[in-house]
Write a protein that holds these residues in place. Structure first.
Motif, PDB file in Angstrom:
ATOM      1  N   LEU A 174       0.527   0.307   6.999  1.00 44.18           N
ATOM      2  CA  LEU A 174      -0.720   0.471   6.263  1.00 44.18           C
ATOM      3  C   LEU A 174      -0.746   1.813   5.550  1.00 44.18           C
ATOM      4  O   LEU A 174      -0.502   2.857   6.156  1.00 44.18           O
ATOM      5  N   LEU A 176      -3.209   4.036   2.797  1.00 44.03           N
ATOM      6  CA  LEU A 176      -4.475   4.150   2.086  1.00 44.03           C
ATOM      7  C   LEU A 176      -4.606   5.530   1.479  1.00 44.03           C
ATOM      8  O   LEU A 176      -4.021   6.505   1.974  1.00 44.03           O
ATOM      9  N   THR A 192      -9.105   3.810  -0.887  1.00 46.02           N
ATOM     10  CA  THR A 192      -8.572   2.858  -1.847  1.00 46.02           C
ATOM     11  C   THR A 192      -7.059   2.771  -1.705  1.00 46.02           C
ATOM     12  O   THR A 192      -6.477   3.325  -0.777  1.00 46.02           O
ATOM     13  N   SER A 193      -6.447   2.079  -2.639  1.00 49.12           N
ATOM     14  CA  SER A 193      -5.002   1.902  -2.622  1.00 49.12           C
ATOM     15  C   SER A 193      -4.523   1.671  -4.045  1.00 49.12           C
ATOM     16  O   SER A 193      -5.260   1.126  -4.881  1.00 49.12           O
ATOM     17  N   LYS A 195      -2.604  -0.463  -4.855  1.00 49.75           N
ATOM     18  CA  LYS A 195      -2.415  -1.908  -5.012  1.00 49.75           C
ATOM     19  C   LYS A 195      -3.673  -2.598  -5.523  1.00 49.75           C
ATOM     20  O   LYS A 195      -3.634  -3.776  -5.885  1.00 49.75           O
ATOM     21  N   LEU A 196      -4.816  -1.888  -5.511  1.00 52.17           N
ATOM     22  CA  LEU A 196      -6.069  -2.487  -5.961  1.00 52.17           C
ATOM     23  C   LEU A 196      -6.200  -2.363  -7.464  1.00 52.17           C
ATOM     24  O   LEU A 196      -5.465  -1.621  -8.128  1.00 52.17           O
ATOM     25  N   ASP A 257      -9.774  -7.780  -6.045  1.00 54.14           N
ATOM     26  CA  ASP A 257      -8.993  -6.910  -5.168  1.00 54.14           C
ATOM     27  C   ASP A 257      -8.298  -7.697  -4.061  1.00 54.14           C
ATOM     28  O   ASP A 257      -7.140  -7.444  -3.719  1.00 54.14           O
ATOM     29  N   VAL A 258      -9.001  -8.655  -3.470  1.00 54.76           N
ATOM     30  CA  VAL A 258      -8.405  -9.480  -2.417  1.00 54.76           C
ATOM     31  C   VAL A 258      -7.237 -10.286  -2.979  1.00 54.76           C
ATOM     32  O   VAL A 258      -6.196 -10.441  -2.327  1.00 54.76           O
ATOM     33  N   LEU A 260      -5.290  -9.401  -5.452  1.00 55.52           N
ATOM     34  CA  LEU A 260      -4.166  -8.491  -5.670  1.00 55.52           C
ATOM     35  C   LEU A 260      -3.438  -8.180  -4.366  1.00 55.52           C
ATOM     36  O   LEU A 260      -2.212  -8.069  -4.335  1.00 55.52           O
ATOM     37  N   LEU A 261      -4.188  -8.022  -3.281  1.00 54.81           N
ATOM     38  CA  LEU A 261      -3.584  -7.650  -2.001  1.00 54.81           C
ATOM     39  C   LEU A 261      -2.984  -8.842  -1.273  1.00 54.81           C
ATOM     40  O   LEU A 261      -1.898  -8.736  -0.683  1.00 54.81           O
ATOM     41  N   PHE A 262      -3.696  -9.967  -1.266  1.00 55.46           N
ATOM     42  CA  PHE A 262      -3.303 -11.081  -0.404  1.00 55.46           C
ATOM     43  C   PHE A 262      -3.122 -12.401  -1.157  1.00 55.46           C
ATOM     44  O   PHE A 262      -3.053 -13.459  -0.529  1.00 55.46           O
TER      45      PHE A 262
END
Length: 571
Positions: A174, A176, A192-193, A195-196, A257-258, A260-262
């Motif tokens: 993880l 962040l 944040t990240s 990746k978002l 965002d979800v 992009l991440l998952f």
């Protein structure tokens, strides 16, 4: 890292306390609302300033809770921590606890304005915390100290002329980024990240106002009026915004965002939910159950602090409201309210047993007959129909007429050797439409009660004289009855409460009520431990000094399910 997570939990609890307990009731306009996206799934704010040092002092915060030993433990864990990220979290926790230990100096130690306002919301998946500052230099000094203690330095960044610090935190896989900035007297902290969605960063840092925000769309004013919320301290969780994650890839910033991440993992699993039929059905459910809404009213007195909280789960489904109101039963007047000397423990359950089958039947029909086109919902509904609870409720017919049960414990002392109450001042009440008829039914099932007759109104019957087993206890319970209430009590105060209650008429006043006096409760626990020879933990001894009472009531109202609570703490 385990201890770091504990420290992080402490910090989160403290932040929650600011939102839960820190605002007056009058409404106020706040320009920072222009930076809150209208599609935030979670929102909580103090729109009116709260005197933070006075609040902390009034509830007893001070060195006795966060002393040198506690801070020394943080130092030890800092030395033992393996990563700079872990050290950073611990150092942040140490700074936070050090500030709480001296409420009068919290502003000079953290930079937070003594008369504080604050907001918590989401920009997509990124949580954003905004806190009004009184001393920007002190705020940055605090983070400089955290960097020095942890060895984790920030990377200076700039976005549209807005400078901010970037702290890269990691644990296993993880990663962040904690971003910290100050603008117009407000500190902004966001997790944040990279990746978002990068377009969300400007909104999270407050360099760009979302086109639709809580200042211009009127939503906050609308729900505050509709649900009778105190606008000075208000918050909500939006079902509609959360549901868009389930039914779309880009319905709002959170869904983007979800995705992009998952997206790779979730794409197949959520594909059925993203059909047009599911989008329509889920949106209808979210509209019928719009979420959770809460507000607080805060009173700081010279001798005590009170926090009045309200939480509402509203529904637009009139049949559900009707069934819940039909189901609720009798709670004694003023039960679990913090007025005058409070009982050690109060617990009341309001349930109209005679209406249980009818009310549950309405709820069941509503769940199983609603027409859905969404395949996953149809499948869920089909499975639900195979588990009909109605046959299980047939047994409730034996207790038809029962309207509520309540217990009030005013005083209690245990015999550690016998493991039974030694002294007790308590009242147990069974409320029903016809107490005599109910009691006769119980007698038929309990041979020990065969010779017991209900006393005349206003008279008492010592139960130990009729039930020999009770004579073995140190307490001597007595029975009192009226048309609607069967009361078993022990002690002078409980007897007075029984007399007062005997005249009350039945009404559908609530579903649940609860109160607890912390000091009395932990004193009983301490006495029980001491009588067994066990050492009293320091944490328990400290809780004994906490002169705090909490009271809560839950009821069905025209808007939905309402939970009201009061916390009272002596200075």
């Amino acid at each position: 890292m385990r201890k770091s997570l504990i420290a992080a939990t402490l910090i989160a609890a403290g932040v929650f306390a600011w939102y839960k307990f820190g605002a007056n009731q009058s409404a106020g306009q706040l320009g920072a609302l222009e930076y809150v996206p209208a599609d935030t799934a979670v929102f909580s704010a103090q729109l009116e300033p709260v005197d933070l040092p006075s609040y902390l002092s009034s509830i007893g915060m001070g060195p006795q809770y966060y002393n040198a030993a506690a801070l020394a433990q943080f130092d030890e864990e800092l030395q033992a921590a393996q990563s700079s990220s872990e050290k950073f979290v611990l150092a942040l926790g140490k700074q936070y606890l050090s500030a709480l230990a001296t409420p009068a100096e919290i502003s000079s130690k953290t930079g937070i304005k003594a008369q504080m306002r604050s907001l918590l919301y989401m920009v997509g998946l990124a949580p954003v915390l905004k806190v009004e500052l009184g001393d920007e230099k002190a705020f940055w000094t605090m983070f400089d100290a955290i960097e020095q203690q942890s060895g984790l330095s920030h990377s200076p960044q700039t976005l549209v002329e807005q400078k901010y610090r970037q702290y890269k935190l990691s644990h296993e896989e993880l990663a962040l980024d904690l971003l910290v900035s100050v603008k117009d007297g407000w500190a902004t902290l966001t997790l944040t990240s990279d990746k978002l969605d990068p377009s969300h960063l400007a909104i999270a840092l407050g360099t760009q106002k979302p086109e639709q925000n809580l200042q211009n769309n009127g939503y906050l004013q609308q729900v505050s009026k509709k649900y009778e919320l105190d606008q000075g301290s208000v918050g909500y969780v939006s079902s509609l915004e959360l549901s868009k994650v389930l039914t779309s890839k880009d319905g709002n910033r959170l869904a983007k965002d979800v995705e992009l991440l998952f997206g790779t993992e979730l794409g197949v699993a959520l594909a059925p939910w993203r059909e047009a039929s599911c989008q329509t059905d889920v949106a209808a459910i979210a509209t019928s159950w719009p979420g959770l809404f809460a507000s607080n009213r805060f009173e700081i007195g010279t001798g005590a602090t009170k926090v009045h909280s309200k939480m509402l789960i509203p529904t637009e489904n009139s049949k559900t409201v009707e069934a819940l109101q039909q189901l609720q039963g009798f709670i004694p007047a003023g039960f679990a309210e913090l007025k005058g000397p409070s009982a050690m423990l109060s617990l009341g359950l309001g349930l109209d047993v005679g209406q249980l089958s009818a009310a549950v039947g309405k709820l069941w029909d509503n769940l199983t007959t609603t027409q859905y086109q969404c395949a996953p919902l149809v499948e869920w509904q089909t499975a639900l129909k195979q588990n009909n609870p109605m046959p299980m409720l047939m047994m409730a017919g034996m207790a038809a007429g029962v309207q509520g049960v309540s217990l009030q414990v005013n005083q209690l002392e245990f015999d550690a050797v016998q493991q039974v109450p030694k002294t007790a001042d308590a009242l147990f009440v069974l409320s029903a439409s016809n107490v005599k008829q109910l009691f006769d039914s119980v007698k038929a099932l309990q041979p020990a009660l065969a010779t017991v007759e209900l006393p005349a109104p206003g008279e008492t019957l010592p139960l130990a004289d009729k039930i020999p087993q009770l004579a073995m206890l140190g307490i001597k319970p007595s029975l009192m009855a009226s048309e609607h209430h069967l009361m078993i009590f022990s002690g002078d105060k409980a007897q007075q409460q029984a007399k007062a209650l005997s005249a009350e008429q039945l009404n559908k006043s609530g579903l649940l009520a609860f109160s607890l006096d912390y000091q009395q409760f932990f004193s009983v626990l301490k006495g029980t431990l001491e009588s067994t020879g066990e050492p009293v933990p320091a944490e328990l001894a400290q809780l004994m000094q906490t002169n705090m009472q909490v009271g809560m009531q839950m009821k069905a109202v025209p808007q939905g399910i309402l939970l009201q609570s009061t916390m009272q703490m002596a200075k």
